[in-house]
Scaffold this active site. Structure first.
Site, PDB file in Angstrom:
ATOM      1  N   HIS A  22       0.841  -1.204   0.000  1.00  0.00           N
ATOM      2  CA  HIS A  22       0.000   0.000   0.000  1.00  0.00           C
ATOM      3  C   HIS A  22       0.868   1.244   0.000  1.00  0.00           C
ATOM      4  O   HIS A  22       0.913   1.996   0.956  1.00  0.00           O
ATOM      5  CB  HIS A  22      -0.940   0.004   1.204  1.00  0.00           C
ATOM      6  N   HIS A  52       0.453 -11.067   1.470  1.00  0.00           N
ATOM      7  CA  HIS A  52      -0.823 -11.479   2.088  1.00  0.00           C
ATOM      8  C   HIS A  52      -1.224 -12.904   1.743  1.00  0.00           C
ATOM      9  O   HIS A  52      -2.045 -13.500   2.425  1.00  0.00           O
ATOM     10  CB  HIS A  52      -1.972 -10.624   1.521  1.00  0.00           C
ATOM     11  N   CYS A  88       4.183 -14.244   2.516  1.00  0.00           N
ATOM     12  CA  CYS A  88       5.078 -14.208   3.681  1.00  0.00           C
ATOM     13  C   CYS A  88       5.108 -15.600   4.313  1.00  0.00           C
ATOM     14  O   CYS A  88       4.060 -16.219   4.502  1.00  0.00           O
ATOM     15  CB  CYS A  88       4.568 -13.187   4.688  1.00  0.00           C
ATOM     16  N   GLU A 144      -5.652 -10.961   3.402  1.00  0.00           N
ATOM     17  CA  GLU A 144      -4.947 -12.077   4.066  1.00  0.00           C
ATOM     18  C   GLU A 144      -5.942 -13.108   4.593  1.00  0.00           C
ATOM     19  O   GLU A 144      -5.753 -14.318   4.456  1.00  0.00           O
ATOM     20  CB  GLU A 144      -4.082 -11.544   5.218  1.00  0.00           C
ATOM     21  N   THR A 199      -2.423 -12.309  10.892  1.00  0.00           N
ATOM     22  CA  THR A 199      -1.102 -11.993  11.470  1.00  0.00           C
ATOM     23  C   THR A 199      -1.044 -10.628  12.163  1.00  0.00           C
ATOM     24  O   THR A 199      -0.267 -10.448  13.092  1.00  0.00           O
ATOM     25  CB  THR A 199       0.001 -12.024  10.381  1.00  0.00           C
ATOM     26  N   SER A 246      -2.809   3.558   8.855  1.00  0.00           N
ATOM     27  CA  SER A 246      -3.178   3.484  10.273  1.00  0.00           C
ATOM     28  C   SER A 246      -1.981   3.092  11.130  1.00  0.00           C
ATOM     29  O   SER A 246      -1.825   3.574  12.244  1.00  0.00           O
ATOM     30  CB  SER A 246      -4.355   2.545  10.494  1.00  0.00           C
ATOM     31  N   ASN A 247      -1.093   2.246  10.605  1.00  0.00           N
ATOM     32  CA  ASN A 247       0.053   1.870  11.455  1.00  0.00           C
ATOM     33  C   ASN A 247       1.033   3.038  11.615  1.00  0.00           C
ATOM     34  O   ASN A 247       1.682   3.172  12.649  1.00  0.00           O
ATOM     35  CB  ASN A 247       0.706   0.577  10.945  1.00  0.00           C
ATOM     36  N   SER A 282       4.798   0.617   5.257  1.00  0.00           N
ATOM     37  CA  SER A 282       4.850   0.679   3.787  1.00  0.00           C
ATOM     38  C   SER A 282       5.862   1.693   3.278  1.00  0.00           C
ATOM     39  O   SER A 282       5.823   2.087   2.115  1.00  0.00           O
ATOM     40  CB  SER A 282       3.471   1.063   3.230  1.00  0.00           C
TER      41      SER A 282
END
Ligand code: F3S
Length: 298
Positions: free
Chosen positions: A56, A91, A113, A143, A181, A238-239, A281
């Site tokens: 993203h 994902h 992953c 995912e 995850t 958001s992270n 990202s």
């Protein structure tokens, strides 16, 4: 200016691995193109696709596009392909999609992953043995859709306490609970407890990846000891916002930037030490650019 750069800044292991694989394919295709038209029996340059955007981050996706990599936005787009290489992102995808890529004779590069792949294997095995699969996660997240697609019987996604309370299954049916995850660990525990209290026969596999938590813990530790903190990442990620919040609580001079152009730090004279972290990202190149700029210009 002295700079502390968070080791966990930017791409996690799985995303870095996937992005690297795309660049490797570009290089391989370029080499093949050098020999185009390919001599008989030799591979020629074939188009490269990713199944969904590899990450993203518009800058990365655009850079890949400039190098000829196309994004397949839907299964229909995959159906229409007749040649080329399809790269599965970190994902993962449902088993059905992977098989479709292979059956169509396309070359498939599986960049799922390894931590997600492990969930696929658990889900396939446990569902084959007759257990019902419960995925604690966000329904609709790619995912989670991918994980569901490795269960041989329909899997159930549970995201909230209400959904856990409403869950019902056949008498005597055993459950296998796994997690997306990136799901929050405390919330996962709470939801698992609901299943336990309701007396289900469950086996629980905690499949939460700690990359996000490690990034947050490291950012907090660094922000607590520096005079100013820079968080790099998308304003809508958001992270990244979460990192910014965590750092702001520890360090009054915390700023959030998307690119180097946003960096207008007005720092008091006494500032000697600057910390840098970045959202999941954020490409390494950008992190390095900011780091070098701060070292030289402040
Ligand atoms: Fe990243 Fe893989 Fe964890 S993609 S967040 S290292 S599960």
């Amino acid at each position: 200016m002295e700079v502390i750069l968070a080791k966990s800044a930017g791409f996690c292991f799985g995303v870095k691995r996937a992005v690297d694989q795309v660049y490797e394919q570009i290089e391989a295709a370029a080499k093949a193109a050098g020999a185009d038209p390919a001599p008989a029996g030799q591979p020629s340059a074939k188009p490269i696709y990713t199944y969904g955007p590899i990450i993203h981050n518009e800058i990365v996706v655009q850079d890949l596009e400039n190098r000829g990599v196309r994004v397949l936005e839907s299964e229909g787009a995959l159906d229409a392909l007749t040649e080329g290489t399809v790269i599965i992102r970190s994902h993962g995808v449902p088993k059905r999609i992977q098989e479709k890529i292979e059956k169509k004779g396309l070359s498939c590069i599986d960049a799922t992953c390894p931590f997600v792949k492990r969930i696929h294997r658990i889900v396939e095995k446990e569902s084959t043995e007759g257990k019902k699969i419960v995925i604690i996660g966000n329904a609709g997240h790619p995912e989670v859709e991918g994980i569901m697609g490795w269960s041989v019987t329909p899997a159930v996604v549970v995201e909230s306490e209400e959904e856990a309370a409403q869950f019902s299954s056949k008498e005597g049916e055993k459950l296998c609970i796994v997690s997306q995850t990136t799901f929050n660990y405390n919330k996962f525990q709470e939801l698992v407890e609901i299943f336990q209290k309701r007396g289900y026969d469950i086996s629980v596999v905690n499949t939460i990846c700690n990359a996000t938590e490690e990034r947050q813990t490291e950012a907090k530790d660094i922000a607590a000891k520096v005079d100013a903190m820079i968080v790099i990442g998308g304003k809508h990620s958001s992270n990244t916002r979460k990192l910014y919040e965590i750092c702001s609580r520890e360090c009054a001079h915390t700023c959030l930037i998307q690119t180097l152009d946003d960096l207008h730090l007005e720092l008091p004279e006494a500032v000697r030490l600057v910390g840098i972290t970045a959202g999941a990202s954020t490409p390494n190149k950008l992190i390095e650019e900011v780091q070098n700029y701060v070292r030289v210009n402040f």
